[in-house]
Motif scaffolding. Structure first.
Motif, short mmCIF file in Angstrom:
data_model
loop_
_atom_site.label_atom_id
_atom_site.label_comp_id
_atom_site.label_asym_id
_atom_site.label_seq_id
_atom_site.Cartn_x
_atom_site.Cartn_y
_atom_site.Cartn_z
N MET A 1 0.84 -1.20 0.00
CA MET A 1 0.00 0.00 0.00
C MET A 1 0.88 1.25 0.00
SD MET A 1 -3.04 0.70 2.73
CE MET A 1 -3.89 2.27 2.70
N LYS A 2 0.44 2.24 -0.78
CA LYS A 2 1.23 3.49 -0.83
C LYS A 2 1.21 4.20 0.50
CE LYS A 2 0.53 4.48 -5.66
NZ LYS A 2 -0.65 4.67 -6.50
N LYS A 3 2.29 4.91 0.79
CA LYS A 3 2.33 5.74 2.00
C LYS A 3 1.47 6.96 1.75
CE LYS A 3 4.80 2.92 3.99
NZ LYS A 3 4.18 2.01 3.04
N ILE A 4 0.85 7.46 2.80
CA ILE A 4 -0.11 8.56 2.63
C ILE A 4 0.52 9.77 1.93
CG2 ILE A 4 0.26 9.40 5.02
CD1 ILE A 4 -3.09 9.56 3.17
N LEU A 5 1.74 10.13 2.32
CA LEU A 5 2.34 11.32 1.70
C LEU A 5 2.69 11.10 0.23
CD1 LEU A 5 4.67 13.20 4.21
CD2 LEU A 5 2.59 14.03 3.10
N ASP A 6 3.05 9.87 -0.10
CA ASP A 6 3.34 9.55 -1.51
C ASP A 6 2.06 9.70 -2.33
OD1 ASP A 6 5.87 8.95 -0.74
OD2 ASP A 6 5.60 6.77 -0.74
N LEU A 7 0.99 9.16 -1.76
CA LEU A 7 -0.30 9.21 -2.45
C LEU A 7 -0.75 10.66 -2.63
CD1 LEU A 7 -2.80 7.37 -3.31
CD2 LEU A 7 -3.77 8.16 -1.15
N LEU A 8 -0.65 11.42 -1.56
CA LEU A 8 -1.12 12.81 -1.63
C LEU A 8 -0.23 13.67 -2.51
CD1 LEU A 8 -2.20 13.48 2.08
CD2 LEU A 8 -3.62 12.78 0.15
N SER A 9 0.99 13.27 -2.72
CA SER A 9 1.92 14.06 -3.56
C SER A 9 1.71 13.81 -5.04
CB SER A 9 3.37 13.70 -3.22
OG SER A 9 3.69 14.08 -1.91
N GLU A 10 1.11 12.66 -5.36
CA GLU A 10 1.10 12.22 -6.76
C GLU A 10 0.56 13.25 -7.74
OE1 GLU A 10 -0.85 8.40 -7.12
OE2 GLU A 10 1.06 7.42 -6.66
N GLU A 11 -0.60 13.80 -7.40
CA GLU A 11 -1.22 14.72 -8.36
C GLU A 11 -0.36 15.97 -8.55
OE1 GLU A 11 -5.22 16.11 -7.48
OE2 GLU A 11 -5.77 15.81 -9.57
N MET A 12 0.16 16.46 -7.44
CA MET A 12 1.02 17.65 -7.50
C MET A 12 2.26 17.35 -8.35
SD MET A 12 1.27 20.82 -6.46
CE MET A 12 -0.07 20.96 -5.30
N GLN A 13 2.80 16.17 -8.19
CA GLN A 13 3.98 15.79 -8.97
C GLN A 13 3.64 15.69 -10.46
OE1 GLN A 13 4.88 12.29 -6.54
NE2 GLN A 13 6.84 13.23 -5.98
N ASN A 14 2.44 15.18 -10.75
CA ASN A 14 2.01 15.13 -12.16
C ASN A 14 1.97 16.53 -12.76
OD1 ASN A 14 1.69 12.41 -11.97
ND2 ASN A 14 -0.53 12.45 -11.67
N TRP A 15 1.45 17.47 -12.01
CA TRP A 15 1.34 18.84 -12.52
C TRP A 15 2.72 19.44 -12.80
CZ3 TRP A 15 -2.66 20.43 -8.23
CH2 TRP A 15 -3.90 19.83 -8.53
N PHE A 16 3.61 19.25 -11.85
CA PHE A 16 4.97 19.78 -12.07
C PHE A 16 5.56 19.17 -13.35
CE2 PHE A 16 6.76 22.61 -8.89
CZ PHE A 16 5.79 22.60 -7.89
N GLU A 17 5.34 17.90 -13.52
CA GLU A 17 5.90 17.22 -14.68
C GLU A 17 5.25 17.74 -15.96
OE1 GLU A 17 7.44 12.74 -14.94
OE2 GLU A 17 5.25 12.91 -14.83
#
Ligand code: ARG
Length: 588
Positions: A1-17
């Motif tokens: 299972m993903k760690k909560i902070l990894d999960l919550l970061s995903e969308e923000m990381q997509n945007w930066f990318e």
């Protein structure tokens, strides 16, 4: 299972990318201004230099992408370029639902379980246990349970100090007192009695008496050394006495450790590897590792990068006697042969730091351990009294472990019976459980390597960062759940809902961190991280509890949502205290 902070970061990381920046910049962290937002992302600040762009521009670009976010309910830009973030209620709820379904609340199971050995406890046979041994037992037990929870194959070994001069001292003192005992008759060739010629309380009195006398009386000391030598060379009567000492002492040790909920898988000791020493010495000489220096046999262990002096590791003294080192090295050899562990962790007083550095280097250099085996010294600090000096009795003597535990039990008993009527049996049992939480949490909540002050008043308090506070919180949750059941409702059928208040959301966020914290506590061999976590979680629960009328709530879906949340919190708190090595009562 993903760690909560990894999960919550995903969308923000997509945007930066998507905006053409480095994905890592989108990582979010817990807000250091909880009054303004729950999370923050500092990626625009960090990226400004690299992309030669004002941070505010980057941040605004990212914010413009956030209008239809799956994850965040708010993304705000704050000059000079911070992104303040709140997370959607449903995202947290979904995460908790998944945690509830997952085994071990989403803690990643070890894909290849490591074979870990923990060397802890380390009491010396026939010497009374004192508070110094307490820390090793408490910390080692927790480290063992954490590693086991993570799915590793863990073995705890007490490594008894059962081969030293203390044995010769006891034998000498016995001989002084009862020279007529058959054990001292050289001509005797029959069977020795099954019954020991002393009880545990006599034994506990004999050792200090002998030790004191040996310091004042040189001749007596010589006798004790001679007795030790004879014992180690297999003189029958002395061997028989040694067996008695071991039996009486180990029985008592088992009782003591049981009271502390400390369980060893192996009850091996220094004596178990004595037969290996000659072979090991031969091997070290043959391999060209060990050489003679001033009559003694040593292995050089200094390294070029040393900033402090690391003396050679002595394997045999000039009289041919082996040492503490020798036994530890032979024990490593045995452990490698019998179990081939990936990791051995020693939980010992930090003053033995240099000693273990020598032993580890020697074991590597002589290839007793291969590269795949990690050796870790987890050195702990001193447990001090309120005066900042090593913990003593009121009279200034060395505090015996049993007495300390009894005192804390009494104090807890007094508190529990103070303003309530409880049956004697229940009060005693509860006092024992709460006392253990006070002692263990008081110890474990400090980073192991630090000295700490054992403050009975503070540790036994039901308020603040203490074991009793954690238990009190668990008991409070259990009592709400029990009342819910009494109302004829089903706790197991209750389903989590989106949080409806900030205190509820905070509680959910705290819960969501469990797997992250547990994995981190294992990686860093740091039980204090679990203490800090359950203290936060308990605080979050109690804030929620004071704001929420759970049992009188009329909306049954909402109420069931809270109950599901409480059940999850209880489960996580009880799992956490279990790896710390204590339990919660049903009531208190
Ligand atoms: N018996 C030792 C003492 O009281 C501690 C043993 C630690 N473990 C070890 N493998 N040396 O100091």
């Amino acid at each position: 299972m993903k760690k909560i902070l990894d999960l919550l970061s995903e969308e923000m990381q997509n945007w930066f990318e998507q905006a053409g920046y480095d994905r890592d910049l989108g990582r979010i962290s817990i807000s250091n201004r909880p009054d303004l937002c729950e999370f923050q992302c500092n990626g625009a600040m960090a990226g400004a230099k690299k992309y030669k762009k004002a941070p505010l521009l980057i941040a605004n670009e990212i914010m413009a992408m956030s209008t239809q976010s799956q994850t965040y309910s708010k993304v705000e830009v704050v000059p000079p370029g911070f992104l303040n973030i709140n997370v959607k209620e449903s995202v947290i709820r979904d995460y908790l639902c998944e945690m509830g379904q997952a085994s071990r609340f989403g803690v990643e199971e070890a894909t290849k379980p490591l074979k870990i050995m923990i060397d802890y406890g380390g009491p010396n046979v026939a010497k009374p246990l004192h508070v110094g041994h307490l820390r090793s037992a408490i910390i080692g037990e927790s480290v063992k349970r954490i590693a086991r929870y993570m799915g590793h194959d863990v073995v705890g070994d007490i490594h008894l100090g059962d081969w030293g001069l203390q044995m010769g001292l006891i034998i000498t003192e016995l001989c002084e007192r009862n020279p007529e005992l058959v054990y001292f008759d050289d001509t005797y060739s029959g069977e020795y009695p099954n019954e020991a010629p002393f009880t545990i309380s006599e034994l506990e009195e004999i050792y200090p008496a002998a030790s004191k006398r040996s310091k004042e009386d040189e001749e007596y000391k010589q006798k004790a050394m001679e007795a030790t030598f004879k014992l180690q060379n297999g003189v029958r009567g002395y061997r028989a006495l040694w067996n008695h000492i071991m039996h009486v002492s180990v029985t008592d040790l088992k009782k003591n450790y049981q009271n502390l909920s400390v369980e060893f898988d192996l009850w091996k000791g220094e004596s178990d590897v004595q037969d290996r020493i000659p072979g090991m010495v031969y091997y070290m000489k043959e391999g060209g590792y060990a050489y003679e220096s001033a009559g003694a046999l040593v292995v050089d262990v200094k390294e070029e990068t040393d900033t402090k002096e690391v003396p050679p590791c002595m394997i045999l003294k000039s009289d041919g006697a082996s040492l503490y080192n020798t036994t530890d090295l032979a024990t490593i050899q045995e452990r490698m042969e019998e179990r081939n562990p990936d990791h051995i962790i020693y939980v010992v007083d930090k003053r033995q730091d240099l000693y273990f550095e020598q032993v580890f280097r020697c074991a590597r250099k002589t290839k007793l351990v291969g590269d795949h085996t990690r050796l870790t010294f987890l050195g702990f600090g001193t447990m001090n009294g309120k005066d900042g000096k090593p913990f003593k009795t009121r009279e200034g003597g060395v505090m015996r472990l049993e007495d300390l535990i009894r005192d804390i039990n009494e104090e807890m008993y007094r508190k529990i019976t103070e303003n309530r009527v409880v049956s004697e049996d229940e009060a005693r049992m509860t006092a024992q459980m709460v006392a253990l939480s006070a002692i263990k949490y008081g110890d474990l909540s400090n980073q192991a390597s630090k000295d700490y002050v054992f403050d009975v008043e503070r540790f036994t308090s039901f308020e603040g960062d203490t074991g009793p506070y954690i238990l009190y919180t668990i008991v409070r949750i259990k009592s709400i759940l029990a009342k819910y059941r009494e109302m004829g409702k089903d706790v197991e059928a209750a389903r989590l809902q989106d949080p409806g208040s900030s205190s509820e959301k905070d509680l959910m966020m705290a819960i969501s961190n469990f797997n992250t914290v547990m994995e981190n506590a294992f990686e860093e061999i740091a039980p204090h991280k679990i203490c800090a976590y359950i203290f936060d979680l308990s605080n979050a629960f109690n804030r929620f509890y004071h704001e929420t009328k759970i049992l009188t709530e009329e909306d049954s879906v909402k109420q069931a949502g809270w109950i599901a949340l409480l059940e999850l919190a209880r489960n996580i708190l009880e799992t956490s205290i279990d790896v710390l090595g204590f339990k919660a009562p049903e009531r208190m």
